[in-house]
Design a protein around this motif. Structure first.
Motif, PDB file in Angstrom:
ATOM      1  N   UNK A  51     -31.911 -21.353 -14.827  1.00 28.54           N
ATOM      2  CA  UNK A  51     -32.834 -20.353 -15.366  1.00 28.54           C
ATOM      3  C   UNK A  51     -32.104 -19.369 -16.255  1.00 28.54           C
ATOM      4  N   UNK A  52     -32.868 -18.715 -17.091  1.00 29.48           N
ATOM      5  CA  UNK A  52     -32.297 -17.689 -17.947  1.00 29.48           C
ATOM      6  C   UNK A  52     -32.932 -16.356 -17.638  1.00 29.48           C
ATOM      7  N   UNK A  53     -32.136 -15.339 -17.839  1.00 28.27           N
ATOM      8  CA  UNK A  53     -32.695 -14.002 -17.720  1.00 28.27           C
ATOM      9  C   UNK A  53     -31.976 -13.096 -18.710  1.00 28.27           C
ATOM     10  N   UNK A  54     -32.775 -12.458 -19.534  1.00 27.77           N
ATOM     11  CA  UNK A  54     -32.202 -11.532 -20.498  1.00 27.77           C
ATOM     12  C   UNK A  54     -32.064 -10.186 -19.813  1.00 27.77           C
ATOM     13  N   UNK A 113     -36.136 -16.765 -15.497  1.00 27.91           N
ATOM     14  CA  UNK A 113     -36.137 -16.084 -14.215  1.00 27.91           C
ATOM     15  C   UNK A 113     -37.185 -14.986 -14.249  1.00 27.91           C
ATOM     16  N   UNK A 127     -27.330 -16.853 -17.091  1.00 28.95           N
ATOM     17  CA  UNK A 127     -27.782 -18.213 -16.804  1.00 28.95           C
ATOM     18  C   UNK A 127     -27.632 -18.425 -15.304  1.00 28.95           C
ATOM     19  N   UNK A 128     -28.698 -18.850 -14.681  1.00 26.81           N
ATOM     20  CA  UNK A 128     -28.713 -18.910 -13.229  1.00 26.81           C
ATOM     21  C   UNK A 128     -28.977 -20.333 -12.762  1.00 26.81           C
ATOM     22  N   UNK A 153     -37.851 -22.540 -17.707  1.00 26.11           N
ATOM     23  CA  UNK A 153     -36.754 -22.098 -16.853  1.00 26.11           C
ATOM     24  C   UNK A 153     -36.345 -20.672 -17.200  1.00 26.11           C
ATOM     25  N   UNK A 159     -28.124 -13.346 -30.271  1.00 24.83           N
ATOM     26  CA  UNK A 159     -27.438 -13.411 -28.987  1.00 24.83           C
ATOM     27  C   UNK A 159     -27.355 -14.901 -28.646  1.00 24.83           C
ATOM     28  N   UNK A 204     -24.076 -14.466 -25.425  1.00 25.68           N
ATOM     29  CA  UNK A 204     -24.755 -14.207 -24.154  1.00 25.68           C
ATOM     30  C   UNK A 204     -23.795 -13.668 -23.109  1.00 25.68           C
ATOM     31  N   UNK A 246     -27.285 -12.311 -21.664  1.00 23.40           N
ATOM     32  CA  UNK A 246     -28.198 -13.320 -21.107  1.00 23.40           C
ATOM     33  C   UNK A 246     -27.498 -13.938 -19.909  1.00 23.40           C
TER      34      UNK A 246
END
Ligand SMILES: Nc1nc2c(c(=O)[nH]1)N[C@H]1C(S)=C(S)[C@@H](COP(=O)(O)OP(=O)(O)OC[C@H]3O[C@@H](n4cnc5c(=O)[nH]c(N)nc54)[C@H](O)[C@@H]3O)O[C@H]1N2
Ligand SMILES: Nc1nc2c(c(=O)[nH]1)N[C@H]1C(S)=C(S)[C@@H](COP(=O)(O)OP(=O)(O)OC[C@H]3O[C@@H](n4cnc5c(=O)[nH]c(N)nc54)[C@H](O)[C@@H]3O)O[C@H]1N2
Ligand code: SF4
Ligand code: SF4
Ligand code: SF4
Ligand code: SF4
Ligand code: SF4
Ligand SMILES: [Mo]
Lengths: 853, 200, 315
Positions: free
Chosen positions: B39-42, C14, B53-54, C12, A217, A222, B51
């Motif tokens: 920040x990342x969050x999966x 969340x 991206x924040x 970084x 990914x 993504x 994914x």
């Protein structure tokens, strides 16, 4: 706004235009200098190729320039022993001493055998000077080695074949469904990283669907509408199954395109070769309605037959499309599913979606011409390219586009520069296009095929008649040249900007290759792994210190290819003066040439390599300043009124908007592109003949007219317990090894959980008893073992493990970078049987086993 | 009245960190201080994974907990909604760091350069930090005040994931996009009235 | 301490982030101020004097010393300690400002009042003539204001935590309530310890009274702990993370073993024993040990609540 170099104590506040050099894209930027100190880099609003955008690397460039870890002065090695981690025992010398030593070694090598001098760089801009230098010393050995081992080996040859330019871009202005294989283009990666990212987001907002096929990914996946995880090295099977679906199951593909613009109608015999006209020797086609047989260029192309059986001189022949179609037969979705691990239903669904989006038959009116409009394109890059069957898979990617009729037409994949105001593709006798752009750069066109002969070059280029380069072979050429009939060894390596020790094959093999070289000069900004091998280490200028003409160039791949954009020329100018003793490496080459007594030859060679013509040509008997040379080069290339003074004042030059006929030349140039790779057959025969004659085992099975799927070498060789793959990808805020010198970029890397950890599929990890944050081992069949921290993720194929970037440094100016992360390349087997014998790509398929440490 | 705000488009952000870096070099923050982390969050499970991206920054809250928590009145809110720290007034309690729901506040114990050891000339010239005090995103008020409309992080974003403008002006691009995309702040339950909206 | 404090910016990603703003120095000054305030009020209400020194009660002296030392730790912890007086500027919204004003008020009034007890060397140094000496009108006013300030001093660190919308586990009035209860209990605990050391000074009846009061406060404390944990468990994911860390994570030993068992359950048991055996000489000893445990439990409860603090994730 002509700028002077900063002077102490002078109050100032200026913005100075230049070109970024933190990666290979050459974006136009401006630097804010206050009281002699450069304090900020920014884009120039609206200016290409980056549309004023600058990435994290470019923005932080000053931390590379001002790094206290730079190579500060010329140095010679005092420790004769060389090796990884061996202290060279640097001793500072004056430039005078350094250049003398350089010249003496150069002359000695020239006297012995000038071919033994190897010049290596991945400086895309000063490369022409390096090439001239090589010519002047009398050596064919000039290379961009590092950019050819895991780079575009399976991309450029196909780009040349399809478009007569070395790179292709997807036309994001019109595409409605982009199917991307193994790349991160448009996500602050790939070529024209910034401009393309802007276009990508606009296209996605417009509703363009993005499907990404990648084991990981990655940054592109993504955000994609769909991510299709694939087993590494198996994309060929996917492509073949898609083509089978279109051609055999649906009977739906762009037949007109195939007839008009490809060789699908060329008649071929049982031996696979074209049936040719008795006198003109031109390939023949059959008229569908009448059965008449005519040379391809005398028949109305749209009436030529794609299928059927005909006879020429009593011999049964068929259009090339027939064997092409026949060979798709075994590649059912079920078959491909077993190979790729992608569900068969997904493969057929994607095939249908892409086909539908392509809207074959639709047209668009642009600038008075009617163009086919294709709503789908297939793009690919390193993920396809860095493999044992890079050429075959790359060609399959090209063929997907051909079947959709999506090459060099609106919405398809586009040439970067095959046609322009003063150039257009050339046509070979069989009707195929090949580059006519004089400024096309540093690769050999893949068409027409070249002759195979006994190797003259250290890269053994002579054995790769349809590739664009054989750079990755260089190191094996150094080690095993004799076996291939190479009559000399490398005496002197002049190397600049390319950290091959870290970015090419595994360091142990690279070290053995380096051991064979008599004398190494490294012109470098940082004491990287490669510099550690130098006998003479010279401090190069950083991009913000030096004058480099013609950095951004509308005729190469860093500009947007689509119709609405114009190309941009830019350059680099001195903005800061930091490292007292650093010198521009191009200038150093001129100086050394002078000391070695070959300046006249150098000047002549520079004219040729830089295409400097007329009044701007360098005279043989004169020593030019770098500035004077740069001015001449610029004027000769861009036009007299746009010399250095122009660029100093304006920083960049925007060309006129690209005309539709240049962006979409397929309907204009009248040339064809080969769907059926007939020319591969004789190329393969010639390679076979030569390698057999020397008793070398050399697999020529990929020299076929139609491409098959073949598994990569590790897949065939690795014992069963090596049940996983290690994969590697680039990061938007890192470029090569260079960015690790930058503490701000390293800080970002440390904050990003993906960079220094090992990504592993959560379910797989749990099965193997590995928890998030656990230490884990990665082991290769060759017995290499590395340890790292596991990062459990849902974003990776269950059989894969990810180690991104180019880390695991062993030598760097920035000590913080040393030892951090996994050095992917070190785990790749760098031997002949892992190389693509056609494109000279090294296979990045690594089979591994993992365990909890 | 103007109320400056920003809309962050999570559909567009690709996590490239250009904004983080632009901010860092624009505002001369010391080692380890980033006003605008991404920040990342999966989300999802294999293979239906995405994914996010924040990008973040100070939310310039209407009712700012940092300001409320600050005993020294070092934190002020301008009439255009920008919340600023005056490092000459801060006594370094870190109460604001603890109070901020968005991780926007940074306490700098010691002003360090990126190369360790002594600051390099560039850092000496561009750092604007006092040790023992806090600092955070200023909405690039210095640029706004100088008439340079867009904050540094907005200007560089290659995906145009950041939109800056006047929230009070219903016709501004930011107001329109917040309306049409149904933008909402992060952690609205914190009740701070952020000027930064997320578009999902 | 790492050079930059921002709990959000390690990796970084969340996810809920452990706070790293407050640490043990804060737990310590929170506790010292709590005990100091509790001691002063308990002296006022229940006459827990702990003996006298030069005429002044030890309780007052210790109370002043604890709050003084707590204040010094607070100041030393500031990034710019010389600017401490600026901290008085924002009582309108800042609990730290209110607390700082209370600290100064307490130190001033309680200090002056205590000083008025000074009677050293039989007239050599005797301040008992000061107008606010003793429990006269002025003296009472001084004491009452100081006691009100002391209540704020005990509670405000908790209010600082409770006013953080950032950290859901803290964002609850249960915290200042705990601080108050712990403060009073700690004041009593000092009395229990004193009674163990100087049994002759504390009559059985008085001790029984103290023990009963302490029992009540500890039981209240138990309820507050349970309420806080339940509240955390069911209000917010980030609070739940904090609760998990207290009950089964890295704070388990300190919380379950320290705060709950050693700080509440065992003292309750010891006190129960002491109450049941009020005549025995072991009773005072048991009460004293309970006192020590209560003080330790107080610090640990601050330590654990601070450490458990977890920022809510933005998404
Ligand atoms: N930020 C940044 N941008 C760059 C560069 C840089 O260093 N940094 N370098 C520039 C250069 S020189 C180049 S050549 C380009 C390269 O640009 P890209 O080709 O876009 O490079 P990568 O991001 O490495 O993408 C390779 C992808 O292939 C995937 N992959 C690996 N094996 C396979 C496979 O077998 N099949 C499939 N389908 N996928 C596979 C990897 O997971 C990875 O996501 O980028 C250019 N742009
Ligand atoms: N693991 C892994 N390996 C890869 C890749 C990958 O994605 N992953 N990508 C492959 C690809 S596509 C490519 S193109 C190659 C790139 O490989 P390289 O070209 O070797 O890339 P870099 O590591 O960036 O090396 C650039 C070197 O030039 C030096 N340098 C930078 N600027 C200057 C300058 O102004 N003057 C001088 N003299 N030196 C300078 C830097 O110090 C650095 O050592 O790597 C290949 N190898
Ligand atoms: S993409 Fe490359 S050239 Fe462009 S700004 Fe980034 S580092 Fe510089
Ligand atoms: S610059 Fe834009 S795309 Fe890149 S991380 Fe920041 S917000 Fe996201
Ligand atoms: S985001 Fe944080 S620092 Fe910014 S105004 Fe709101 S509370 Fe204050
Ligand atoms: S650290 Fe400074 S700005 Fe923050 S609350 Fe304390 S005094 Fe105010
Ligand atoms: S608005 Fe300015 S200070 Fe705030 S994050 Fe963006 S660049 Fe940084
Ligand atoms: Mo590359």
């Amino acid at each position: 706004m002509a700028v002077a170099l900063p002077m102490a104590g002078v109050k100032e506040d200026v913005w100075i235009p230049t070109a970024c050099d933190m990666c290979y894209n050459g974006c136009t930027v401006q630097v804010h200098r206050v009281d002699g100190v450069a304090v900020k880099v920014e884009g120039i609003p609206g200016v290409g190729p980056n549309y004023g955008m600058t990435c994290a690397k470019g923005l932080s460039a000053l931390m590379n320039v001002y790094s206290p870890n730079r190579v500060q002065a010329p140095m010679v090695r005092t420790n004769p022993a060389k090796g990884i981690g061996v202290d060279p025992g640097w001793k500072e010398v004056s430039w005078d001493e350094a250049l003398d030593l350089f010249a003496v070694k150069l002359k000695a090598a020239m006297d012995k055998d000038p071919r033994s001098i190897l010049t290596h760089t991945f400086d895309r801009y000063t490369y022409a000077v390096a090439k001239a230098f090589s010519t002047a010393v009398g050596s064919p050995n000039v290379t961009m080695g590092s950019a050819g081992i895991f780079c575009g080996n399976g991309t450029h040859p196909v780009a040349f074949t399809l478009t007569a330019s070395n790179e292709i871009h997807d036309d994001l202005k019109y595409c409605n469904h982009l199917l991307m294989f193994g790349a991160s283009a448009g996500f602050v990666g790939g070529h024209n990283a910034m401009g393309y990212s802007v276009e990508m987001q606009d296209a996605r907002q417009r509703g363009m669907k993005l499907t990404v096929v990648d084991p990981v990914l990655n940054y592109a996946a993504s955000h994609a509408d769909e991510w299709i995880p694939i087993r590494p090295g198996t994309d060929g099977a996917f492509a073949l199954a898609m083509m089978r679906e279109w051609v055999i199951v649906q009977d739906s593909y762009d037949k007109t395109f195939l007839k008009l613009h490809t060789n699908a109608t060329y008649l071929v015999g049982a031996d696979g070769r074209y049936a040719r006209h008795a006198t003109s020797n031109k390939p023949l086609v059959a008229i569908a309605a009448t059965g008449a047989i005519l040379p391809y260029d005398e028949a109305p192309s749209d009436e030529a037959a794609l299928e059927g059986t005909f006879t020429v001189d009593g011999v049964e022949v068929t259009p090339a499309f027939v064997p092409f179609k026949a060979h798709l037969e075994p590649y059912t979705a079920q078959f491909a599913s077993k190979i790729t691990s992608i569900p068969a239903a997904t493969i057929t669904r994607v095939a249908h979606e892409v086909l539908e989006a392509a809207s074959i038959g639709q047209t668009i009116q642009l600038e008075g011409d009617t163009y086919p409009l294709r709503g789908a394109a297939i793009s690919w890059y390193r993920g396809i390219s860095a493999h044992r069957h890079a050429m075959a898979t790359g060609q399959l990617m090209g063929q997907l586009n051909m079947l959709l009729g999506a090459v060099d037409v609106p919405g398809g994949v586009l040439n970067s520069s095959s046609m322009g105001p003063t150039w257009r593709p050339n046509l070979d006798p069989d009707g195929f296009i090949y580059p006519g752009n004089p400024l096309a750069g540093h690769m050999k066109p893949a068409l027409p095929r070249r002759k195979v002969s006994a190797p003259e070059t250290l890269e053994l280029q002579e054995l790769f008649p349809v590739s664009v380069y054989a750079r990755a072979m260089l190191w094996l050429g150094l080690l095993e040249g004799e076996k291939f009939g190479l009559p000399y060894k490398c005496e002197v390596l002049v190397q600049c900007r390319g950290n091959v020790m870290q970015t090419s094959g595994d360091p142990e093999t690279m070290a053995k290759a380096f051991q064979t070289i008599g004398f190494i000069v490294s012109i470098n900004t940082f004491p990287d792994e490669t510099a550690q091998w130098a006998d003479l280490l010279l401090p190069d200028m950083h991009s913000l210190e030096r004058l480099t003409p013609l950095v951004g160039n509308p005729n190469n791949f860093t500009n947007s290819a689509s119709v609405e954009e114009s190309g941009t020329w830019n350059f680099q100018q001195p903005i800061v003066k930091v490292v007292e003793k650093a010198r521009n490496w191009g200038e150093v080459l001129f100086d050394v040439a002078e000391r070695a007594g070959i300046l006249p030859d150098m000047n002549s060679a520079v004219n040729a390599a830089c295409h400097i013509t007329g009044e701007y040509q360098l005279r043989r008997d004169q020593k030019y300043t770098w500035e004077d040379f740069a001015d001449r080069w610029t004027k000769s290339t861009v036009g007299g009124e746009h010399g250095l003074d122009y660029f100093r004042e304006h920083g960049y030059l925007k060309e006129d908007k690209r005309l539709a006929k240049y962006a979409y030349p397929m309907i204009h140039h009248g040339g064809r592109i080969p769907l059926y790779l007939e020319h591969f057959l004789d190329a393969g025969v010639a390679v076979k003949e030569y390698t057999d004659s020397r008793g070398i085992e050399w697999d020529t099975s990929d020299y076929a007219a139609v491409m098959d799927y073949q598994p990569c070498t590790t897949e065939k060789q690795a014992p069963a317990q090596f049940d996983m793959w290690l994969v590697n990808q680039k990061l938007p805020f890192m470029a090569g090894t260079y960015s690790a010198e930058n503490p701000l970029l390293m800080d970002l890397a440390k904050r990003n959980s993906k960079v220094f950890n090992i990504g592993i599929n959560r379910a797989t990890a749990l099965k193997k008893g590995i928890a998030d944050g656990d230490e884990m081992w990665i082991e290769t069949p060759a017995g290499k073992k590395v340890k790292g921290l596991a990062r459990l993720t849902e974003g990776i194929h269950p059989e894969c493990v990810s180690a991104p970037g180019m880390f695991g440094r062993t030598s760097a100016g920035n000590k913080d970078a040393v030892g951090r992360g996994v050095h992917f390349n070190n785990l790749v087997a760098f031997t002949l049987d892992h190389m693509d014998p056609v494109s000279a790509a090294l296979d990045s398929c690594v089979k591994i086993k993992v365990s909890k440490a | 009245m103007t109320r400056w705000g920003m809309a962050l488009d999570l559909e567009r952000c690709v996590g490239c960190y250009a904004c983080s870096m632009a901010c860092k070099t624009e505002n001369g923050t010391p080692d380890g201080v980033w006003y605008s982390p991404v920040y990342e969050k999966e989300v999802g499970t294999y293979p239906n994974t995405k994914r996010m991206f924040i990008p973040t920054l100070c939310m310039h809250c209407e009712d700012a907990p940092c300001l409320n928590a600050c005993p020294t009145k070092a934190i002020t809110k301008r009439t255009d909604g920008i919340v600023l720290v005056d490092q000459t007034k801060c006594c370094g309690t870190r109460a604001c760091v603890a109070a901020c729901p968005y991780g926007a506040m940074n306490y700098v114990h010691e002003v360090q350069g990126a190369f360790g050891g002594e600051l390099i000339q560039l850092e000496k010239q561009s750092f604007k930090s006092t040790a023992g005090t806090v600092q955070k995103c200023t909405f690039c008020s210095h640029r706004i005040d100088a008439g340079k409309f867009e904050p540094a992080c907005v200007e560089v974003c290659p995906t145009k994931a950041r939109i800056f403008g006047d929230l009070e002006d219903p016709g501004s691009e930011i107001s329109r996009v917040i309306r049409s995309r149904n933008g909402s702040p992060a952690r609205p339950e914190a009740g701070t009235g952020p000027s930064v909206y997320y578009l999902r | 301490m790492s050079s930059v404090v921002n709990p959000f910016t390690g990796r970084w990603i969340m996810e809920p982030k452990t706070q790293n703003v407050w640490g043990n120095q804060h737990a310590t000054w929170f506790t010292l101020m709590g005990i100091g305030g509790g001691l002063f009020i308990n002296r006022l209400l229940f006459g827990i004097e702990l003996g006298r020194f030069w005429g002044m009660t030890w309780a007052d002296i210790i109370s002043l010393a604890l709050i003084g030392v707590g204040g010094l730790i607070l100041i030393a912890d500031l990034g710019k300690p010389l600017r401490v007086l600026r901290a008085l500027l924002n009582p309108r919204t800042s609990w730290i400002s209110i607390g700082a004003i209370a600290d100064f008020t307490f130190m001033g009034l309680a200090g002056l009042w205590t000083l008025a007890d000074l009677n050293f060397g039989g007239g050599g140094l005797n301040l008992t003539g000061l107008p606010w000496h003793g429990d006269g009108t002025l003296g009472l006013i001084f004491q009452v204001i100081a006691a009100l300030a002391a209540i704020v001093v005990i509670a405000y660190p908790g209010l600082v935590l409770a006013s953080s919308p950032s950290i859901p586990f803290w964002n609850s009035t249960l915290i200042p309530m705990q601080f108050l209860v712990n403060g009073f209990a700690s004041g009593l605990a000092c009395g229990l310890i004193y009674a163990a050391i100087v049994p002759s000074d504390v009559s059985g009846d008085v001790l029984t009274g103290w023990l009963s009061l302490t029992t009540g406060l500890l039981v209240l404390s138990v309820f507050l702990q349970i309420a806080h944990v339940l509240n955390g468990q069911y209000t917010h994911v980030a609070a739940k993370v904090a609760v998990r860390r207290l009950l089964s994570g890295n704070l388990q030993v300190a919380y379950l073993g320290g705060v709950v068992l050693a700080g509440l359950v065992i003292p309750l048991a010891l006190i129960a024993y002491a109450l049941s055996d009020s005549a025995g000489s072991n009773a005072a000893m048991a009460a004293g040990i309970a006192g020590v445990l209560i003080l330790a439990g107080n610090w640990l409860s601050k330590h654990t609540v601070i450490r458990a603090g977890t920022y809510a994730s933005l998404f």
